[in-house]
Design an enzyme around this catalytic site. Sequence first.
Site, PDB file in Angstrom:
ATOM      1  N   ARG A  34      49.248  39.344  29.485  1.00 49.23           N
ATOM      2  CA  ARG A  34      49.417  40.530  30.336  1.00 49.23           C
ATOM      3  C   ARG A  34      49.234  41.828  29.548  1.00 49.23           C
ATOM      4  NH1 ARG A  34      54.415  38.285  34.091  1.00 49.23           N
ATOM      5  NH2 ARG A  34      53.078  37.324  35.656  1.00 49.23           N
ATOM      6  N   LYS A 217      55.284  23.523  48.561  1.00 52.72           N
ATOM      7  CA  LYS A 217      55.832  23.760  49.905  1.00 52.72           C
ATOM      8  C   LYS A 217      54.858  24.411  50.877  1.00 52.72           C
ATOM      9  CE  LYS A 217      60.691  24.032  48.650  1.00 52.72           C
ATOM     10  NZ  LYS A 217      61.889  24.875  48.625  1.00 52.72           N
ATOM     11  N   GLY A 374      50.371  30.613  39.362  1.00 56.28           N
ATOM     12  CA  GLY A 374      50.772  30.144  38.033  1.00 56.28           C
ATOM     13  C   GLY A 374      50.163  28.846  37.554  1.00 56.28           C
TER      14      GLY A 374
END
Length: 416
Positions: A34, A217, A374
């Site tokens: 980052r 999910k 991710g």
Amino acid sequence: MKIDQFNFAGKKAIVRVDFNVPLDENGNVTDDTRIRGALPTLKKILADGGSVIMMSHMGKPKGKVNPKLSLSQIVKKVSERLGVDVKFADDCANASAAAAALKPGEALLLENLRFYPEEEGKPVGVEKGTPEYDAAKKEMKAKQKTFAEKLASYADVYVNDAFGTAHRKHASTAVIADFFAPDAKMLGFLMEKEVTAINNVLKNAQHPFTAIIGGSKVSSKLGVIKNLLDKVDNLIIGGGMGYTFVKAQGGHIGESLHEDDLMPEALNVIAAAKEKGVNLSLSVATVAADRFANDANRKVVPIENIPDGWEGMDASEQSLEIWKKIILDSKTILWNGPVGVFEFENFAHGTGEIAKYVAEATQHNGAYSLVGGGDSVAAVNKFGLADKVSYVSTGGGAMLEAIEGKVLPGVAAIEG
């Protein structure tokens, strides 16, 4: 205003970066991706003869000072990467003198923004849904505005280069923009690239367009799936969320992860895909395990016939063969989420293969590929394929909200 057209000479620029980097127990940066992502923007400002004030959050201190989440720990790493001795202001809301003292070519890093509850603008210690909460929320919004105005007072120009927080209406990501004229606020290079990449798949996609949506999910990605049904030709659903779709159609999924309350929605998605002519591809067979562990016993079984006591853990070769053909025939590919329990080496094969197919479609067939979230990012990095796909997004949550069709406050505050 576009950043490449702006001359920062003699200007102080306050830049919202995403320096929420992982640290080890001694406060050393373990992955500086980052920090490196923000360098083109920061270096452009300094090279023009401007000075830069960097602001970021780290972790979730919930409006309280937490030394373990202090950005002082990353000053050395940022200095190293930027090639400038970065100064540090130990209180982001009291940095006027430090900012005023900056000379052209100098850089200052402010302490963690989230040490102040005003950054996120959420009332602290009041229960949601109560009259007290509503009053506290109104008061906090006023405080948030004052906090943003203070941050804005340090600089002449505002640059937002933190895509990972672009979906949050925080003081430093959206509210601060109100205090700068249109020609004195802009997106940084990283943000511009992210917005372009998302537009490439949502607005300018070449067909066939395939979306690969994985992860655990259905609930976390239902909005994304629904929005994509109007755009894609193929929708591959893998990973844990696939078992809800299988069970909804009467399949036996053993102990596999699923969400019973989302089964009606899963059936709605299947029906909508059929109606819109979208090829919805679920796994046909799965690598099942007798317990949730890397060293569990494994066997390949039909997806709709997983034995009691067993759970689906990875995509089978049979499913991968079908998906490989779909992916290699695609001209636009969006991939978010793994198709197996990627964190276990013995169940990471399917996700690794998907990474290879996406890279092959990009490199050899000229497809445009956007990878985000991710685990999908971890997969392309793990297999050394990050430079073989068109774009790897740095902001999982922000990317998902954009794909869901939501307006990102961090972008809207600048672009209107």
